[in-house]
Design a protein around this motif. Sequence first.
Motif, PDB file in Angstrom:
ATOM      1  N   LEU A  99       0.838  -1.200   0.000  1.00 25.61           N
ATOM      2  CA  LEU A  99       0.000   0.000   0.000  1.00 25.61           C
ATOM      3  C   LEU A  99       0.874   1.252   0.000  1.00 25.61           C
ATOM      4  CD1 LEU A  99      -3.046   0.630   0.043  1.00 25.61           C
ATOM      5  CD2 LEU A  99      -2.876   0.856   2.527  1.00 25.61           C
ATOM      6  N   ASP A 102       2.562   1.567  -3.357  1.00 23.80           N
ATOM      7  CA  ASP A 102       1.656   2.095  -4.381  1.00 23.80           C
ATOM      8  C   ASP A 102       1.613   3.620  -4.329  1.00 23.80           C
ATOM      9  OD1 ASP A 102      -0.460   1.865  -6.428  1.00 23.80           O
ATOM     10  OD2 ASP A 102      -1.797   2.539  -4.824  1.00 23.80           O
ATOM     11  N   HIS A 150      -3.793   3.917  -9.699  1.00 22.63           N
ATOM     12  CA  HIS A 150      -3.167   3.628  -8.404  1.00 22.63           C
ATOM     13  C   HIS A 150      -4.206   3.570  -7.283  1.00 22.63           C
ATOM     14  CE1 HIS A 150       1.114   3.723  -9.501  1.00 22.63           C
ATOM     15  NE2 HIS A 150       0.750   4.573 -10.445  1.00 22.63           N
ATOM     16  N   ALA A 154      -4.881   0.417  -4.797  1.00 23.27           N
ATOM     17  CA  ALA A 154      -4.996   0.591  -3.347  1.00 23.27           C
ATOM     18  C   ALA A 154      -6.320   0.035  -2.837  1.00 23.27           C
ATOM     19  CB  ALA A 154      -4.874   2.071  -2.984  1.00 23.27           C
ATOM     20  N   ASN A 157      -6.063  -3.651  -2.629  1.00 21.23           N
ATOM     21  CA  ASN A 157      -5.217  -3.971  -1.484  1.00 21.23           C
ATOM     22  C   ASN A 157      -6.014  -3.898  -0.184  1.00 21.23           C
ATOM     23  OD1 ASN A 157      -3.341  -3.475   0.814  1.00 21.23           O
ATOM     24  ND2 ASN A 157      -1.766  -3.475  -0.756  1.00 21.23           N
TER      25      ASN A 157
END
Length: 584
Positions: A99, A102, A150, A154, A157
């Motif tokens: 995370l 990223d 992105h 995230a 994630n």
Amino acid sequence: MRSKSRSRKAAAGNALSGVQVALELVFRAIGQVAQIPAVVAGLSLLMPGLGHVAIHKFRRGAIVALPALAVTFVVLLLVIFDRSALFELVSAKVLTSLLLLDLVALVYHLWAMADGYMMAAKLRPVRPGATRWLSAGAVAVLVLGTVTIHAGLASVNLQTQQTLNCVMNANGPCIADYSPGDSIPSFDMGIDSPDPSTSVAPDPTDTPAPSGSAAPTPGDTTLYPVPPACTDPSGWAARNCTLYILLIGGDAGIGRPGGQCDPTKPNCVVDLRTDTMIVLQVDLSTGRSAMYSIPRNLMNVPLGKTDWNAYPYHFFPALRAYGASSKLGCGNTGSECIIDYMWHDAAFVNPGKYPYPGNYFARATKAVEESIGALMGVPMSGTVVVDLLGFVNLIDALAPNGLKINSPYDVRQIPGSPYTNSVAVHQYGLHFPKGVQTLHGEMALAFARLRHVVAHDSDTYRTARQQLVLSSLLDQLNPCEIAPNITSVLGAVKGTIWTNMDWNDAPQLAAVAAKIHTSNLKTYQLNSSRGYAANVTPDVGSTAVLQKYRNAVKIGLNGASSAYGSGSSGGGNGGGNGGGGFHC
């Protein structure tokens, strides 16, 4: 003749020259377009440094591209030489690190785009007026696209972390993470009562035996040596032990007495019917695996070490009332005599008898786990609970094109016997022909759960079909199909699967799952039709039946092929460690 030949050669040469000129013009035009600042930024979006190459800033482009190329190189090395390391992606620390990575990658991506744009603008300034506004709009779209990409990574994630937090929550599934107090849901077994004639009743006036004297101790190894069990996840990676995991299929749904609660309502209490119990055995040194289906109607199953003294004689439900009534003294239906009732007993009826940590869900699951471990004579590494009704969404997410199942016989529903599907609707006339067929979630669940089948009307056949569905799903897991559908997969897993194993064990569990394939998997049904009596301990001190169950796991891996070594890897694409069913 010579003049004609010269003319043809000249014409061919002129045509070739024309093509060459056209190509030069096209490439020149592409080169000019590629040097437009907004286009340079777009190329940097595709690959940092690519925009710099387009404006012939090769050294600068190499410097900008170096981090991206390094990450790509490392990933390729892992995929080619040590694919098992990729399972670490599901660990909590790695997910948190990814995370943050990223966020760093987003900043790096935006910097590469901005740097390429500014260098291109020096070489080819943006003209004022409409061109400048158009360029600014294009850059804004590129920046928005980069942030969206992105942010999407995230989001996946975070959703993965939330899913794992629910799947590996210490107090059970997220909807059950609540202490119900004295609330005891009603309980409907929905199955036949045990047959008293299958037991040998001792004198009901017998007094309880002292602890450990009259009953066999857990882990008896009289006839065969027990394969060394994995007691610590740290040994899993070394592949030097045998893993035992209990798989529980909770056959309960909203609207059924004693079934699953409505998760939209507060104080949700889940009452689980452990209708499907399978012991998964995996030899980590070879990848050989076996599944043993445990009948839900077993009586007098030994208790685990933690609740060893919960009942007299150390068995559930204790041998305490033999001969007291035609129903063995286990209530009005006799259903309380069988192992399927233990979860409910530990969760709500007699929670004080089961001194396990956690709330009612964790306590009841651990009680069943230790009891099955005592029955089989092996230490269990943990339990995975699957909501059979949520299994519909899970199959549709993991196998969006349907699950191919090779039915060994004609599965035809007995006329007049209803089947209740995942939305509590009765269905009739279900038919699954013999042979290979493609089934989606609801029908795959029906294939696994349907009990009343013409010429195959028993739990023996049903448990075999459940094993077939599980092995088929493992065999056909395709990461290339799952990846585009990852959010649906995570949502389905979150509401369907729970385990009492620690989140830190997630990478090892994923690696174990990848090793299991139909080519190295043996399946067994430990039921009366195969000589395994439902009454595990028909008399105080009797161990013959119990020993037969324990011997099953001691020799069950015999004949299963290895997932490592020369050519018998089963699954084709197992990476550096061989074996496994996860492949594109």
